[in-house]
Design a protein around this motif. Structure first.
Motif, PDB file in Angstrom:
ATOM      1  N   ALA A 156      19.884  -2.542 -25.545  1.00 26.08           N
ATOM      2  CA  ALA A 156      19.072  -2.611 -24.414  1.00 26.08           C
ATOM      3  C   ALA A 156      19.922  -3.253 -23.094  1.00 26.08           C
ATOM      4  CB  ALA A 156      17.677  -3.651 -24.358  1.00 26.08           C
ATOM      5  N   THR A 159      22.441  -0.491 -21.671  1.00 25.21           N
ATOM      6  CA  THR A 159      22.032   0.789 -21.152  1.00 25.21           C
ATOM      7  C   THR A 159      22.097   0.751 -19.453  1.00 25.21           C
ATOM      8  OG1 THR A 159      20.488   1.090 -22.961  1.00 25.21           O
ATOM      9  CG2 THR A 159      19.755   2.305 -20.988  1.00 25.21           C
ATOM     10  N   ARG A 161      20.530   1.323 -15.957  1.00 26.40           N
ATOM     11  CA  ARG A 161      19.188   1.283 -15.675  1.00 26.40           C
ATOM     12  C   ARG A 161      18.783   1.889 -14.391  1.00 26.40           C
ATOM     13  NH1 ARG A 161      16.703   1.011 -20.542  1.00 26.40           N
ATOM     14  NH2 ARG A 161      17.568  -0.637 -21.889  1.00 26.40           N
ATOM     15  N   THR A 162      19.444   3.092 -14.245  1.00 25.94           N
ATOM     16  CA  THR A 162      19.130   3.847 -12.719  1.00 25.94           C
ATOM     17  C   THR A 162      17.861   4.586 -13.022  1.00 25.94           C
ATOM     18  OG1 THR A 162      20.580   5.634 -13.384  1.00 25.94           O
ATOM     19  CG2 THR A 162      21.496   4.132 -12.003  1.00 25.94           C
ATOM     20  N   GLN A 177      13.477  -0.120 -27.279  1.00 25.64           N
ATOM     21  CA  GLN A 177      14.146   0.780 -26.395  1.00 25.64           C
ATOM     22  C   GLN A 177      13.233   1.593 -25.252  1.00 25.64           C
ATOM     23  OE1 GLN A 177      17.210  -0.371 -26.106  1.00 25.64           O
ATOM     24  NE2 GLN A 177      17.175  -1.408 -28.145  1.00 25.64           N
ATOM     25  N   HIS A 180      11.612  -0.575 -22.673  1.00 28.53           N
ATOM     26  CA  HIS A 180      12.917  -0.756 -21.456  1.00 28.53           C
ATOM     27  C   HIS A 180      12.844   0.532 -20.774  1.00 28.53           C
ATOM     28  CE1 HIS A 180      14.758  -4.862 -21.874  1.00 28.53           C
ATOM     29  NE2 HIS A 180      14.796  -4.745 -23.158  1.00 28.53           N
ATOM     30  N   ALA A 181      12.891   1.705 -21.318  1.00 26.89           N
ATOM     31  CA  ALA A 181      13.170   2.889 -20.534  1.00 26.89           C
ATOM     32  C   ALA A 181      11.883   3.341 -19.776  1.00 26.89           C
ATOM     33  CB  ALA A 181      13.335   4.113 -21.601  1.00 26.89           C
ATOM     34  N   GLN A 183      10.124   1.626 -17.898  1.00 27.28           N
ATOM     35  CA  GLN A 183      10.259   0.757 -16.637  1.00 27.28           C
ATOM     36  C   GLN A 183      10.944   1.671 -15.505  1.00 27.28           C
ATOM     37  OE1 GLN A 183       8.412  -2.050 -16.951  1.00 27.28           O
ATOM     38  NE2 GLN A 183       8.379  -1.074 -18.976  1.00 27.28           N
ATOM     39  N   HIS A 184      11.943   2.520 -16.120  1.00 27.19           N
ATOM     40  CA  HIS A 184      12.683   3.480 -14.938  1.00 27.19           C
ATOM     41  C   HIS A 184      12.460   4.844 -15.206  1.00 27.19           C
ATOM     42  CE1 HIS A 184      16.455   3.670 -17.601  1.00 27.19           C
ATOM     43  NE2 HIS A 184      15.864   2.923 -18.058  1.00 27.19           N
ATOM     44  N   GLY A 389      24.729  -2.910 -18.411  1.00 27.15           N
ATOM     45  CA  GLY A 389      24.408  -1.593 -17.918  1.00 27.15           C
ATOM     46  C   GLY A 389      25.114  -1.520 -16.460  1.00 27.15           C
ATOM     47  N   GLU A 390      25.075  -2.403 -15.389  1.00 26.38           N
ATOM     48  CA  GLU A 390      25.730  -1.890 -14.285  1.00 26.38           C
ATOM     49  C   GLU A 390      27.407  -1.795 -14.393  1.00 26.38           C
ATOM     50  OE1 GLU A 390      26.781  -1.162 -10.471  1.00 26.38           O
ATOM     51  OE2 GLU A 390      24.862  -1.111 -11.581  1.00 26.38           O
ATOM     52  N   ARG A 393      28.145   1.675 -15.923  1.00 25.87           N
ATOM     53  CA  ARG A 393      27.910   2.726 -14.877  1.00 25.87           C
ATOM     54  C   ARG A 393      29.177   2.559 -13.971  1.00 25.87           C
ATOM     55  NH1 ARG A 393      27.888   3.122  -9.909  1.00 25.87           N
ATOM     56  NH2 ARG A 393      28.176   0.948  -9.546  1.00 25.87           N
TER      57      ARG A 393
END
Length: 508
Positions: A156, A159, A161-162, A177, A180-181, A183-184, A389-390, A393
């Protein structure tokens, strides 16, 4: 009756789930509320499936103590105490509670879980199985559904999160998971080979107040047909074991074939620019570099970042998962036979160790102009700062930048030192010059790298105002070097510092 065959609450009664959620929040049955009630040691013990400290901390008869004993400690609680806190009739009718020994008992574990932005969520799992993954739950039930463990939170956290249109949680388990997904992602699909896991995922989403996901039964990508996604996440049954005893952990394929198949098939299921995140185990085979083994898994048209976080020799690995299933508490001869079977399996495959880590794919966008994919395979057993996550990315963004800039373009570019990077000088006390200089990150991967005096001086000056070439010319004048030669030999060091995240292109 086994855990995996016990009745579950109805997943169709969203109204009852909403009532239960409201009642839980009303008495602060949340991650923060539990920490305050139990104290840090007892709270941490619960995460290790140790209940005695929490039992001692919940001897009172308050509302929160009642819910902890009911849902987390699986104790039978007097009817009157529960009725003072929860809508008992509705919960009995829908199956969240059951009559037991003159009181009431929960039919599932309900564990508070704090979302990344302070959300109050609840993860549902089978009784006694709230902590997942090598937690030593000691259950031999094939279809048990575990809750949140270290693997779940790791996945989690790494990942990206965009905001996306579509997300797939493959092998959803308790639904963490997918939660979490939701939410975005506009649309979330959750799949699992175990129908009990799909039922529990619906409960987790409903009790957490999340949007409903599409749940599909089946193995790997089979349930979704030719559908493609912007995000794929999977904490699959990655354990390399002889046979497939436990659905939640044993893939049932030979060696690490399940993880390999999952990664290789993900490429054609990703939309352009989409990410796929996996936790995986992989074999270290005699005569084969593990890095090349992992490179061969990367599908065409995808960039990849593969990080090995831990390696265990085959005896450590076998013992870990034998303990997870509680085999160490069985008959000694039976335990020895199972242990022997694991080692036979590894010997047959010439496996000397097993690696654990994460794999991230990114599907190249059409027209990106990338002649060769960027595939980074590395070992990093050191502490990192979650969420990542960031950081993930940004890693791929830096790869795009470096592929698009040759040495001349790098020298013309402007860079700045990344946030929270510090410089350390290492040497003997009293020495005029340090033996070496280290740049160290205090965020993300928390990397450290040695640099020479030119590299250290260059990084220290980078604030985005001057081009790299101008900075090198100034350094050359200070140290008395030929600026042309310095420009020729420094781009490789700049490239490395950008690749590892110490330097960022100005304006990125």
């Amino acid at each position: 009756m086994s855990i995996a065959s016990a009745p579950l609450p109805s997943s169709d009664r969203l109204d009852v789930a909403a009532q239960l959620r409201e009642a839980l929040l009303a008495v602060d049955f949340t991650a923060d509320g539990l920490l305050e009630l139990l104290g840090a040691p007892a709270y941490a013990a619960l995460a290790r499936s140790e209940t005695v400290p929490a039992l001692r901390a919940t001897r009172g008869d308050g509302a929160l103590e009642t819910l902890v004993r009911l849902f987390l400690l699986q104790r039978t609680v007097p009817h009157a105490r529960v009725e003072a806190v929860l809508p008992v009739d509705a919960l009995l009718e829908s199956g969240w509670l059951a009559e037991a020994d003159g009181g009431l008992a929960a039919t599932v574990d309900v564990r508070p879980y704090g979302g990344p932005d302070g959300e109050d969520w609840f993860i549902v799992s089978d009784l006694g199985c709230a902590v997942g993954g090598a937690g030593g739950i000691g259950s031999h039930d094939e279809g048990v559904v575990l809750g949140v463990g270290g693997a779940s939170t790791t996945l989690a956290g790494l990942t990206v999160r965009t905001p996306v249109e579509s997300a797939l949680d493959l092998g959803t388990g308790s639904g963490i998971q997918a939660l979490h997904a939701a939410q975005h992602a506009t649309r979330v699909t959750a799949t699992d080979l175990n129908p009990r896991a799909l039922h529990i995922t619906r409960l987790t989403l409903a009790l957490s107040g999340a949007s409903v996901a599409t749940v599909l039964e089946g193995s790997l990508f089979e349930p979704v047909g030719e559908e493609t996604y912007d995000l794929i996440v999977s904490n699959p049954p990655f354990v390399i074991s002889p046979g497939a005893r436990l659905t939640y952990r044993d893939g049932g394929m030979s060696g690490d074939d399940l993880c390999r198949s999952l990664v290789q098939q993900a490429g054609e299921r990703l939309n352009e620019g989409g990410y796929a995140h996996f936790l995986a185990n992989w074999q270290h085979v005699d005569g084969e570099e593990w890095t090349e083994r992992l490179r061969s898994w990367v599908p065409r048209g995808c960039d990849a970042w593969i990080v090995q976080r831990e390696v265990q020799d085959i005896t450590q690995y076998a013992e870990l998962w034998l303990r997870d299933a509680g085999d160490h508490r069985t008959d000694p001869e039976e335990y020895a036979a199972r242990y022997d079977a694991w080692l036979d399996e590894f010997d047959a495959r010439k496996t000397r160790a097993v690696g654990f880590g994460w794999i991230t794919l990114r599907k190249a966008a059409a027209g990106s102009g990338a002649a060769e994919p960027s595939v980074t395979v590395e070992e990093w057993p050191h502490p990192v700062e979650q969420p990542l996550g960031e950081t993930v990315r940004a890693h791929f963004a830096r790869q795009d930048f470096l592929r698009a800039h040759d040495d001349a373009a790098l020298l013309a570019g402007h860079f700045k030192l990344a946030d929270e990077v510090v410089q350390e000088q290492v040497g003997l006390p009293g020495a005029e010059d340090p033996e070496h200089v280290v740049l160290r990150q205090h965020r993300g991967m928390r990397r450290a790298t040695k640099v020479d005096t030119v590299g250290a001086g260059f990084a220290g000056v980078c604030d985005g105002s001057l081009s790299a070439g101008r900075i090198l010319d100034a350094i050359a004048q200070l140290v008395g070097e030929d600026p042309v030669l310095l420009r020729d030999r420094t781009p490789a060091q700049i490239r490395l510092l950008v690749e590892q995240g110490f330097l960022e292109p100005a304006g990125a």
